[in-house]
Design a protein around this motif. Structure first.
Motif, short mmCIF file in Angstrom:
data_model
loop_
_atom_site.label_atom_id
_atom_site.label_comp_id
_atom_site.label_asym_id
_atom_site.label_seq_id
_atom_site.Cartn_x
_atom_site.Cartn_y
_atom_site.Cartn_z
N VAL A 1 0.84 -1.21 0.00
CA VAL A 1 0.00 0.00 0.00
C VAL A 1 0.87 1.25 0.00
CG1 VAL A 1 -1.69 1.33 1.31
CG2 VAL A 1 -1.94 -1.15 1.11
N LYS A 2 1.91 1.26 0.82
CA LYS A 2 2.79 2.42 0.87
C LYS A 2 3.41 2.70 -0.50
CE LYS A 2 4.30 2.76 5.71
NZ LYS A 2 5.46 2.73 6.61
N ASN A 3 3.83 1.63 -1.17
CA ASN A 3 4.46 1.81 -2.48
C ASN A 3 3.48 2.42 -3.48
OD1 ASN A 3 4.92 0.40 -5.39
ND2 ASN A 3 6.88 0.83 -4.40
N GLU A 4 2.23 1.98 -3.45
CA GLU A 4 1.27 2.51 -4.42
C GLU A 4 0.87 3.94 -4.08
OE1 GLU A 4 -0.71 2.05 -8.03
OE2 GLU A 4 0.91 0.97 -7.02
N VAL A 5 0.80 4.27 -2.79
CA VAL A 5 0.56 5.67 -2.39
C VAL A 5 1.67 6.56 -2.92
CG1 VAL A 5 0.45 7.25 -0.43
CG2 VAL A 5 -0.82 5.12 -0.36
N TRP A 6 2.90 6.09 -2.77
CA TRP A 6 4.05 6.84 -3.30
C TRP A 6 3.97 6.95 -4.82
CZ3 TRP A 6 7.66 4.30 -6.49
CH2 TRP A 6 8.74 5.08 -6.90
N ALA A 7 3.54 5.88 -5.49
CA ALA A 7 3.53 5.85 -6.95
C ALA A 7 2.53 6.83 -7.55
CB ALA A 7 3.22 4.42 -7.44
N VAL A 8 1.40 7.06 -6.86
CA VAL A 8 0.35 7.92 -7.44
C VAL A 8 0.43 9.35 -6.92
CG1 VAL A 8 -1.18 5.94 -7.70
CG2 VAL A 8 -1.38 7.38 -5.66
N ALA A 9 1.33 9.64 -6.00
CA ALA A 9 1.39 10.97 -5.39
C ALA A 9 1.76 12.04 -6.41
CB ALA A 9 2.39 10.97 -4.24
N GLU A 10 1.04 13.16 -6.37
CA GLU A 10 1.36 14.33 -7.19
C GLU A 10 2.53 15.08 -6.54
OE1 GLU A 10 -0.07 15.14 -10.03
OE2 GLU A 10 -1.55 13.52 -9.99
N PRO A 11 3.18 15.98 -7.31
CA PRO A 11 4.33 16.70 -6.74
C PRO A 11 4.02 17.48 -5.47
CG PRO A 11 4.27 16.96 -9.13
CD PRO A 11 3.00 16.26 -8.75
N ASN A 12 2.78 17.92 -5.32
CA ASN A 12 2.41 18.72 -4.14
C ASN A 12 1.84 17.86 -3.01
OD1 ASN A 12 0.11 18.17 -5.71
ND2 ASN A 12 -1.03 19.82 -4.73
N GLN A 13 1.90 16.53 -3.17
CA GLN A 13 1.37 15.63 -2.15
C GLN A 13 2.51 14.85 -1.51
OE1 GLN A 13 -1.34 13.46 -4.71
NE2 GLN A 13 -3.10 14.59 -3.93
N TYR A 14 2.34 14.52 -0.24
CA TYR A 14 3.39 13.82 0.50
C TYR A 14 2.83 12.51 1.03
CZ TYR A 14 5.46 18.43 0.17
OH TYR A 14 5.95 19.62 -0.31
N PRO A 15 3.31 11.39 0.49
CA PRO A 15 2.79 10.09 0.93
C PRO A 15 2.89 9.88 2.44
CG PRO A 15 4.18 9.84 -1.02
CD PRO A 15 4.32 11.27 -0.56
N GLU A 16 3.94 10.45 3.06
CA GLU A 16 4.14 10.26 4.49
C GLU A 16 2.95 10.75 5.32
OE1 GLU A 16 6.20 11.74 2.46
OE2 GLU A 16 7.92 10.38 2.33
N ASP A 17 2.17 11.69 4.75
CA ASP A 17 1.01 12.20 5.47
C ASP A 17 -0.04 11.13 5.72
OD1 ASP A 17 2.25 14.65 5.39
OD2 ASP A 17 1.03 15.46 3.76
N THR A 18 -0.02 10.06 4.91
CA THR A 18 -1.03 9.01 5.04
C THR A 18 -0.59 7.87 5.94
OG1 THR A 18 -0.23 7.65 3.19
CG2 THR A 18 -1.68 9.49 2.65
N TYR A 19 0.70 7.79 6.26
CA TYR A 19 1.23 6.59 6.90
C TYR A 19 0.67 6.38 8.31
CZ TYR A 19 4.61 6.33 3.08
OH TYR A 19 5.19 6.22 1.84
N GLU A 20 0.47 7.46 9.05
CA GLU A 20 -0.06 7.31 10.40
C GLU A 20 -1.46 6.72 10.37
OE1 GLU A 20 -0.96 9.99 14.41
OE2 GLU A 20 0.23 10.83 12.77
N THR A 21 -2.26 7.17 9.39
CA THR A 21 -3.60 6.60 9.24
C THR A 21 -3.53 5.15 8.77
OG1 THR A 21 -4.52 8.77 8.71
CG2 THR A 21 -5.81 6.86 8.05
N LEU A 22 -2.57 4.85 7.89
CA LEU A 22 -2.41 3.47 7.42
C LEU A 22 -2.12 2.52 8.59
CD1 LEU A 22 -2.17 1.41 5.13
CD2 LEU A 22 0.22 2.12 4.84
N ASP A 23 -1.38 3.01 9.59
CA ASP A 23 -1.08 2.18 10.76
C ASP A 23 -2.34 1.75 11.50
OD1 ASP A 23 1.64 2.29 10.30
OD2 ASP A 23 1.98 3.99 11.64
N ASP A 24 -3.42 2.52 11.35
CA ASP A 24 -4.67 2.17 12.01
C ASP A 24 -5.38 1.02 11.31
OD1 ASP A 24 -4.25 4.24 13.79
OD2 ASP A 24 -5.44 5.68 12.62
N PHE A 25 -4.98 0.73 10.06
CA PHE A 25 -5.65 -0.31 9.28
C PHE A 25 -4.80 -1.57 9.14
CE2 PHE A 25 -7.75 3.58 7.97
CZ PHE A 25 -9.07 3.21 7.90
N LEU A 26 -3.48 -1.40 8.96
CA LEU A 26 -2.60 -2.55 8.72
C LEU A 26 -1.44 -2.56 9.71
CD1 LEU A 26 -2.46 -2.45 4.81
CD2 LEU A 26 -3.66 -4.13 6.22
#
Length: 534
Positions: free
Chosen positions: A509-534
């Motif tokens: 999931v982290k890899n795909e979040v990184w793959a689709v991120a736009e230049p103004n988006q930061y995948p790291e912003d989603t990781y804390e929420t991802l920890d709540d699911f996986l």
């Protein structure tokens, strides 16, 4: 590490570093390439008898020796980003995280006991691949407890444990076999000349089968998504030629290409996850089919990337045996790219050559123009008479074309939202000629889960349903925050592909979040929420 440490503790250090390094490797694989040092030091006592501080000291020492790669943040935080595991993986780590690679312990199958395991090996079965190729009669009776029902259960579960490399090799061989030349017995490319692909689509089966035009067997009946319990007849007639070259094929069809439609365990094409149109409040497969049933009524399907716009159209074409001709438009798309240029013959005459759009209309296929607004205004304007009157005026060819009665036209485009701010707006004169339907992401987790489960777990289980549900739930979170990279259903298929390759779900999931991120988006912003699911 102080000089007062005893020689006994020093002699234990290689074993401690070995366990610690392999623990870090497993956690890095699971977490997706980086992990806070503190998380490791808190976990290490579950596997070896050392404290948090001693574990931190070992990691610092290992970093100096090249065992660990560390990143130190400005706030005093330290993150482990890499590891060079020491020695072989200790049994305590294998027991906690499971074995790597191909585990040929047949007792992992639900019905296999130690005696059955021994009997299978004595019969020559040394791998799950060999076991998966067996027949029920081959296995039943190898021991007194190996009944036909148990043999059937073994054959059902065994493919799930075949190493992915073996499965990929077999699938690749099957695809290659479809492109072997009968004369040379070698693989060849396939070139289709659009000007000679002039086979018209089939006739409506109510004509050739002597059916009533309004009979349910003669038309597409919406029986998926919200209409699953109360099917709705749509009026879109089924044609009688499922083998027409332009009809989308199931992956099991002998003429299926690389873009074939996936099938479920029963061999049926996996239906799309159908959203309800937000304003019209009817399922989109029902609405789109009813629009197409009205004849050459132009339809505009608007939705974010990966929301299933093209899959929905392909599915309807497959279910009704209609040709599907898709053209990806861009700013360089000219009128002649759609309808065809004027070309010289050997005799020096200038004659028209049909383009893909014109030929699709002549053949009676469904013409799909993707990202329609980005093409040149002149090319779009050239379609106005077709959209208004159902006739195509090709000025360069000197022709007024009345399309085949089964011909249809659908355009797709992204919505005018922040994520697609670079998309071109559609000319208002053109926009008003279409019936517009919105194709949003699926709002119901269970509906999307069912579709994804059928698609990725049809041959063998790639992701268990519980984990898949958590992945879908997280994807829905990304779709509700416009500042996050958005995971579409198509992205989730890729996530499952990574998992099938042996990647942990969170890392995939982290890899795909990184793959689709736009230049103004930061995948790291989603990781804390991802920890709540996986």
């Amino acid at each position: 590490m102080t000089a007062s440490k005893s020689s006994h503790e020093s002699s234990d250090r290689p074993e401690q570093q070995q366990v610690l390094s392999h623990l870090v490797q497993r956690l890095l694989q699971r977490e997706g390439g980086q992990i806070p040092l503190e998380r490791v030091t808190l976990r290490v006592s579950d596997y070896i008898d050392i404290g948090e501080q001693e574990a931190a000291d070992l990691i610092d020492e290992g970093a100096t020796e090249g065992i660990y790669a560390l990143e130190r943040g400005t706030g005093g935080t330290t993150t482990i980003t890499g590891v060079n595991p020491q020695g072989s993986e200790p049994a305590v780590i294998v027991e906690a995280f499971g074995p790597h690679g191909d585990n040929t312990d047949f007792t992992v199958l639900s019905v296999v006991t130690e005696s059955i395991d021994q009997a299978l090996r004595e019969a020559g079965y040394e791998s799950f691949s060999a076991l998966a190729d067996a027949e029920i009669d081959d296995l039943a009776g190898l021991t007194g407890t190996l009944t036909e029902s148990r043999a059937a259960a073994i054959l059902q579960e065994a493919p799930q444990h075949v190493p992915v490399g073996c499965r990929l090799a077999v699938a690749a061989a099957q695809r290659y076999a479809r492109r072997i030349d009968a004369e040379t017995d070698r693989g060849i490319a396939r070139v289709v000349d659009l000007t000679t692909t002039d086979v018209t689509v089939g006739e409506p089966i109510y004509r050739t089968g002597g059916l009533d035009p309004d009979g349910s067997e003669a038309q597409y009946v919406s029986a998926i998504g919200r209409n699953a319990t109360e099917p709705v007849a749509t009026g879109l007639h089924i044609l009688d030629d499922p083998d027409h070259p332009d009809v989308p094929k199931a992956v099991t069809h002998p003429d299926a290409g690389d873009d074939a439609l996936p099938v479920d365990e029963s061999g049926q094409v996996v239906p799309p996850a159908v959203p309800v149109e937000p304003r019209l409040q009817l399922p989109n497969d029902e609405l789109l089919a009813k629009k197409l049933a009205r004849g050459l009524v132009p339809v505009r399907l608007v939705g974010p990337r990966g929301s299933g716009k093209n899959y929905l159209i392909k599915y309807l074409c497959h279910e009704t045996n209609r040709g599907y001709v898709s053209i990806d438009c861009d700013e360089a798309t000219h009128t002649e790219d759609l309808f065809g240029p004027l070309t010289p013959t050997k005799e020096g005459l200038i004659v028209p050559r049909n383009g893909p759009a014109k030929q699709a209309l002549l053949n009676g296929s469904v013409l799909v123009l993707n990202e329609f607004p980005v093409m040149r205004a002149g090319a779009a304007m050239s379609l106005h008479r077709l959209l208004n009157e159902g006739k195509l005026l090709v000025k360069a060819h000197g022709e007024l074309v009345e399309p085949h009665p089964s011909a249809r036209i659908v355009i797709t485009m992204n919505p005018p939202t922040r994520e697609y701010r670079d998309s071109e707006p559609m000319n208002s004169a053109t926009r008003g000629r279409f019936r517009a339907l919105e194709q949003p992401y699926i709002q119901d987790v269970e509906i999307e889960l069912d579709t994804l489960d059928a698609q990725v777990n049809s041959g063998s289980q790639v992701v268990d349903r519980g984990t898949l549900r958590k992945i879908v739930q997280f994807a829905h979170q990304t779709r509700q925050n416009e500042n996050w990279p958005t995971l579409s259903t198509r992205n989730l298929v890729i996530v499952c592909e990574h998992i099938d390759d042996g990647v942990s779900p969170k890392a995939a999931v982290k890899n795909e979040v990184w793959a689709v991120a736009e230049p103004n988006q930061y995948p790291e912003d989603t990781y804390e929420t991802l920890d709540d699911f996986l």
